[in-house]
Scaffold this motif. Structure first.
Motif, PDB file in Angstrom:
ATOM      1  N   THR A   1      37.202 -20.408 -25.133  1.00 52.66           N
ATOM      2  CA  THR A   1      36.585 -21.560 -24.462  1.00 52.66           C
ATOM      3  C   THR A   1      36.069 -21.105 -23.098  1.00 52.66           C
ATOM      4  O   THR A   1      36.493 -20.068 -22.571  1.00 52.66           O
ATOM      5  N   SER A   2      35.203 -21.890 -22.522  1.00 49.57           N
ATOM      6  CA  SER A   2      34.641 -21.533 -21.221  1.00 49.57           C
ATOM      7  C   SER A   2      35.697 -21.496 -20.118  1.00 49.57           C
ATOM      8  O   SER A   2      35.459 -20.908 -19.065  1.00 49.57           O
ATOM      9  N   SER A   3      36.871 -22.089 -20.365  1.00 51.26           N
ATOM     10  CA  SER A   3      37.934 -22.042 -19.359  1.00 51.26           C
ATOM     11  C   SER A   3      38.443 -20.610 -19.146  1.00 51.26           C
ATOM     12  O   SER A   3      39.085 -20.329 -18.134  1.00 51.26           O
TER      13      SER A   3
ATOM     14  N   ILE B   1      36.445 -18.117 -18.744  1.00 49.67           N
ATOM     15  CA  ILE B   1      35.494 -17.451 -17.849  1.00 49.67           C
ATOM     16  C   ILE B   1      35.982 -17.659 -16.421  1.00 49.67           C
ATOM     17  O   ILE B   1      36.173 -18.784 -15.969  1.00 49.67           O
TER      18      ILE B   1
ATOM     19  N   THR C   1      31.373 -15.034 -12.169  1.00 50.92           N
ATOM     20  CA  THR C   1      30.089 -14.451 -12.536  1.00 50.92           C
ATOM     21  C   THR C   1      29.729 -13.339 -11.561  1.00 50.92           C
ATOM     22  O   THR C   1      30.329 -13.210 -10.489  1.00 50.92           O
TER      23      THR C   1
END
Length: 140
Positions: free
Chosen positions: A97-99, A101, A104
């Motif tokens: 899931t994006s959690s 990440i 950046t």
């Protein structure tokens, strides 16, 4: 053009018992800030420093929007910019899931202008720059 460098000894962290080897370390001398770039461009063309500044600022706004939309931003022979992500792994694709990440980075890939410039550089050895130390204030 000449890149100034000093020579420093570095140990291999995976072979700490072995003697270190000596390597070149590039030394920066001063900097060219936004104002200096605008003044330099102004001196070589017909636009004013204010015009140069306005255009560069506008390009940065466009770059920010493009990168935020997941686009690769290409600036001709200068190079390209692209957002990359850092994060933790998952045991399976379905569990990701994006959690996971955590951040950046912006990757820059130089284009022909800068890669060709690198081929023409010369090198000048200079003394090591002094190590910066923080001043100790008595009673602090």
């Amino acid at each position: 053009m000449s890149v100034k460098y000093s020579v420093v000894m570095r140990k291999n962290p995976s072979k700490i018992s072995e003697p270190g080897k000596y390597y070149a370390l590039a030394q920066a001398y001063g900097e060219m800030d936004f104002d200096a770039i605008c003044t330099d461009v102004d001196s070589r063309c017909t636009v004013t420093k204010a015009d140069v500044s306005a255009v560069i600022e506008s390009v940065l706004v466009s770059m920010k929007a493009g990168l935020a939309n997941g686009q690769v931003v290409r600036l001709g022979n200068f190079g390209s910019f692209q957002v990359g992500v850092n994060g933790k792994g998952a045991e399976s694709e379905k569990e990701y899931t994006s959690s996971l990440i955590k951040g950046t980075r912006i990757a820059f890939r130089p284009g022909k202008l800068l890669t060709n410039m690198q081929k023409t550089l010369s090198y000048t050895q200079v003394a090591k720059l002094p190590v910066k130390t923080s001043a100790v204030v008595p009673g602090a």
